[in-house]
Design a protein around this motif. Structure first.
Motif, PDB file in Angstrom:
ATOM      1  N   ILE B  74     -23.957 -98.781 -36.379  1.00  0.00           N
ATOM      2  CA  ILE B  74     -25.331 -98.352 -36.106  1.00  0.00           C
ATOM      3  C   ILE B  74     -25.345 -97.325 -34.966  1.00  0.00           C
ATOM      4  O   ILE B  74     -26.028 -96.302 -35.041  1.00  0.00           O
ATOM      5  CB  ILE B  74     -26.227 -99.562 -35.759  1.00  0.00           C
ATOM      6  N   ALA B  75     -24.562 -97.601 -33.932  1.00  0.00           N
ATOM      7  CA  ALA B  75     -24.512 -96.682 -32.783  1.00  0.00           C
ATOM      8  C   ALA B  75     -23.981 -95.313 -33.223  1.00  0.00           C
ATOM      9  O   ALA B  75     -24.543 -94.273 -32.869  1.00  0.00           O
ATOM     10  CB  ALA B  75     -23.620 -97.260 -31.686  1.00  0.00           C
ATOM     11  N   TYR B  76     -22.922 -95.345 -34.019  1.00  0.00           N
ATOM     12  CA  TYR B  76     -22.318 -94.090 -34.486  1.00  0.00           C
ATOM     13  C   TYR B  76     -23.315 -93.278 -35.321  1.00  0.00           C
ATOM     14  O   TYR B  76     -23.517 -92.085 -35.090  1.00  0.00           O
ATOM     15  CB  TYR B  76     -21.061 -94.405 -35.302  1.00  0.00           C
ATOM     16  N   ASN B  77     -23.969 -93.942 -36.271  1.00  0.00           N
ATOM     17  CA  ASN B  77     -24.930 -93.244 -37.138  1.00  0.00           C
ATOM     18  C   ASN B  77     -26.137 -92.730 -36.342  1.00  0.00           C
ATOM     19  O   ASN B  77     -26.645 -91.645 -36.613  1.00  0.00           O
ATOM     20  CB  ASN B  77     -25.398 -94.154 -38.272  1.00  0.00           C
ATOM     21  N   THR B  78     -26.572 -93.526 -35.364  1.00  0.00           N
ATOM     22  CA  THR B  78     -27.698 -93.094 -34.537  1.00  0.00           C
ATOM     23  C   THR B  78     -27.329 -91.837 -33.748  1.00  0.00           C
ATOM     24  O   THR B  78     -28.111 -90.885 -33.674  1.00  0.00           O
ATOM     25  CB  THR B  78     -28.106 -94.227 -33.562  1.00  0.00           C
ATOM     26  N   LEU B 157     -10.965-101.542 -31.198  1.00  0.00           N
ATOM     27  CA  LEU B 157     -11.157-101.889 -32.608  1.00  0.00           C
ATOM     28  C   LEU B 157      -9.898-101.490 -33.383  1.00  0.00           C
ATOM     29  O   LEU B 157      -9.171-100.576 -32.971  1.00  0.00           O
ATOM     30  CB  LEU B 157     -12.367-101.140 -33.183  1.00  0.00           C
ATOM     31  N   SER B 158      -9.655-102.162 -34.506  1.00  0.00           N
ATOM     32  CA  SER B 158      -8.486-101.835 -35.326  1.00  0.00           C
ATOM     33  C   SER B 158      -8.793-100.612 -36.190  1.00  0.00           C
ATOM     34  O   SER B 158      -9.947-100.208 -36.311  1.00  0.00           O
ATOM     35  CB  SER B 158      -8.134-103.023 -36.221  1.00  0.00           C
ATOM     36  N   TYR B 159      -7.751-100.038 -36.785  1.00  0.00           N
ATOM     37  CA  TYR B 159      -7.952 -98.885 -37.680  1.00  0.00           C
ATOM     38  C   TYR B 159      -8.937 -99.243 -38.797  1.00  0.00           C
ATOM     39  O   TYR B 159      -9.789 -98.449 -39.165  1.00  0.00           O
ATOM     40  CB  TYR B 159      -6.630 -98.441 -38.318  1.00  0.00           C
ATOM     41  N   GLU B 160      -8.783-100.454 -39.337  1.00  0.00           N
ATOM     42  CA  GLU B 160      -9.652-100.889 -40.440  1.00  0.00           C
ATOM     43  C   GLU B 160     -11.106-100.959 -39.991  1.00  0.00           C
ATOM     44  O   GLU B 160     -12.018-100.514 -40.684  1.00  0.00           O
ATOM     45  CB  GLU B 160      -9.214-102.264 -40.974  1.00  0.00           C
ATOM     46  N   GLU B 164     -14.380 -98.739 -41.108  1.00  0.00           N
ATOM     47  CA  GLU B 164     -15.651 -99.277 -41.571  1.00  0.00           C
ATOM     48  C   GLU B 164     -16.817 -98.611 -40.834  1.00  0.00           C
ATOM     49  O   GLU B 164     -17.843 -98.289 -41.437  1.00  0.00           O
ATOM     50  CB  GLU B 164     -15.680-100.783 -41.293  1.00  0.00           C
ATOM     51  N   VAL B 165     -16.640 -98.397 -39.543  1.00  0.00           N
ATOM     52  CA  VAL B 165     -17.696 -97.776 -38.737  1.00  0.00           C
ATOM     53  C   VAL B 165     -17.983 -96.355 -39.218  1.00  0.00           C
ATOM     54  O   VAL B 165     -19.134 -95.964 -39.390  1.00  0.00           O
ATOM     55  CB  VAL B 165     -17.296 -97.752 -37.240  1.00  0.00           C
ATOM     56  N   LEU B 166     -16.923 -95.592 -39.459  1.00  0.00           N
ATOM     57  CA  LEU B 166     -17.103 -94.184 -39.826  1.00  0.00           C
ATOM     58  C   LEU B 166     -17.123 -93.960 -41.345  1.00  0.00           C
ATOM     59  O   LEU B 166     -17.245 -92.823 -41.791  1.00  0.00           O
ATOM     60  CB  LEU B 166     -15.979 -93.334 -39.215  1.00  0.00           C
ATOM     61  N   SER B 167     -16.987 -95.055 -42.099  1.00  0.00           N
ATOM     62  CA  SER B 167     -16.925 -94.971 -43.564  1.00  0.00           C
ATOM     63  C   SER B 167     -15.807 -94.044 -44.040  1.00  0.00           C
ATOM     64  O   SER B 167     -16.012 -93.163 -44.873  1.00  0.00           O
ATOM     65  CB  SER B 167     -18.266 -94.508 -44.145  1.00  0.00           C
ATOM     66  N   ILE B 168     -14.639 -94.215 -43.478  1.00  0.00           N
ATOM     67  CA  ILE B 168     -13.446 -93.474 -43.932  1.00  0.00           C
ATOM     68  C   ILE B 168     -12.287 -94.462 -44.022  1.00  0.00           C
ATOM     69  O   ILE B 168     -12.335 -95.525 -43.409  1.00  0.00           O
ATOM     70  CB  ILE B 168     -13.076 -92.311 -42.961  1.00  0.00           C
ATOM     71  N   PRO B 169     -11.244 -94.133 -44.802  1.00  0.00           N
ATOM     72  CA  PRO B 169     -10.111 -95.064 -44.918  1.00  0.00           C
ATOM     73  C   PRO B 169      -9.363 -95.229 -43.588  1.00  0.00           C
ATOM     74  O   PRO B 169      -9.364 -94.309 -42.757  1.00  0.00           O
ATOM     75  CB  PRO B 169      -9.192 -94.395 -45.945  1.00  0.00           C
ATOM     76  N   ALA B 170      -8.732 -96.394 -43.433  1.00  0.00           N
ATOM     77  CA  ALA B 170      -8.007 -96.678 -42.191  1.00  0.00           C
ATOM     78  C   ALA B 170      -6.905 -95.642 -41.935  1.00  0.00           C
ATOM     79  O   ALA B 170      -6.651 -95.264 -40.785  1.00  0.00           O
ATOM     80  CB  ALA B 170      -7.409 -98.080 -42.257  1.00  0.00           C
TER      81      ALA B 170
END
Ligand code: ZN
Lengths: 165, 199
Positions: B74-78, B157-160, B164-170
């Motif tokens: 949410i923070a990233y998208n905001t 945070l882990s790569y995974e 998830e946060v940035l909606s890109i693969p690990a």
């Protein structure tokens, strides 16, 4: 010697604490350039880990809660107005249905006068109700309709927040 | 605190329980906002916005991931929305083409004699001074890279999870992280001499 400098991958991995493989470790011992590269990588890593300085007020979480409560209140008020509006509209529709297409302002004012008389005399007899709603069946339909509207609004807006809990 | 209990309490209508969540995660959100948005006056408002949005969408959170990951998203998208609205270029002054000169740029910035004159004691003092230079260089990174280095190095945070946060693969996260650090190194060694960096 020049060709066997440590790769950036290796430098970053070493900076993060990974042990270099045997040849890389040997190379580091003799190559000042790679040692300095490694030191820059380490310095960078420390700066990255330090993160940005955050300046939020000490009562930040209270402010958030107050903000949320304020929004909730204004939404509740809006919901209430919506409900009153729906009930008002409902009354108008019922009145129109009751009077049919012959509705006139005189009918409305005499109807209101009946309501007023019943209210000020303090006696709501069955006859008064009959005056108001035409006949008992229509009255029942009226109440059922209001209840249905109320239930619909309650389900749609008020309880929505709790259904998923 | 048991997050599930707190979240359930909030969903039952206990707004004040939400304060616990804000207290627990304001640093996480703050890291992201203060890193991605340079305008000081907007930062606190954005942090507020993140937590209000999270509150309003809390019922969609089903513990499918960690609460920290969900809040970070949410923070990233905001922040991203804010930057787009403010027409801040999403790619900073560091461009990918500088990677082509990578090896050349990384070579031979320090003289060997300079390096060999270092002592362990010097390094401790230098570390502090170089901090702000590096922070400025981080500031100039593209927003995605800033988000990734913050989530990885500061919030751990882990790569995974970052994926998830940035909606890109690990895997992409991993390569972006590598590039971000390499870009920083290039940028620093391009603009500063060893003396400036270390003194
Ligand atoms: Zn070397």
């Amino acid at each position: 010697m020049e060709l066997s400098h440590l790769s950036e991958e290796m430098l970053q991995a070493c900076a993060e604490g990974e042990q270099p493989d045997e040849p890389s470790a040997e190379h580091l011992k003799t190559c000042a350039h790679c040692r300095q590269q490694l030191e820059v990588s380490r310095m960078l890593l420390r700066s990255l880990q330090a993160g940005p300085d955050i300046h939020l007020p000490v009562d930040f979480s209270w402010k958030v809660v107050a903000n949320i409560e304020e929004r909730t209140e204004s939404r509740k008020a809006w919901r209430e107005w919506l409900m009153y509006g729906a009930l008002g509209l409902c009354c108008i529709l019922i009145t129109l249905y009751y009077t049919g297409s012959n509705f006139t302002f005189e009918m409305f004012s005499s109807w209101m006068a009946d309501v007023w008389r019943a209210k000020s005399s303090g006696e709501w007899s069955a006859r008064d109700l009959n005056t108001l709603f035409g006949n008992g069946y229509l009255y029942l339909a009226y109440v059922a309709f209001l209840l249905w509207i109320y239930d619909f609004l309650d389900q749609r807006f008020v309880q929505k927040g709790h259904r998923h809990a | 605190m048991d997050e599930r209990v707190v979240v359930e309490q909030v969903l039952k209508g206990d707004v004040s329980a939400y304060k616990l969540i804000v207290d627990g995660y304001q640093n996480l959100v703050g890291h992201m906002v203060f890193r991605m948005v340079s305008n000081r006056s907007d930062r606190e408002d954005l942090c507020q916005e993140v937590f209000v949005k999270a509150y309003e969408n809390l019922r969609t959170f089903k513990f499918q991931c960690k609460l920290s990951t969900w809040l970070s998203k949410i923070a990233y998208n905001t922040c991203l929305n804010f930057l787009q609205k403010k027409k801040v270029p999403l790619y900073g002054e560091i461009q990918e083409h500088s990677l082509e000169n990578d090896e050349k740029d990384l070579d031979g910035q320090f003289s060997e004699s300079y390096w060999s004159s270092f002592s362990a004691v010097d390094l401790e003092a230098m570390k502090k001074e170089s901090g702000s230079i590096v922070q400025n260089a981080i500031e100039a990174l593209p927003p995605d890279y800033k988000a990734i280095v913050t989530l990885y190095h500061v919030d751990e945070l882990s790569y995974e999870e970052i994926g998830e946060v940035l909606s890109i693969p690990a895997g992409t996260v991993k390569s972006h992280l590598f590039r971000a650090r390499r870009l920083l190194k290039i940028k620093l060694l391009e603009n500063y001499t060893a003396e400036e960096l270390w003194s």
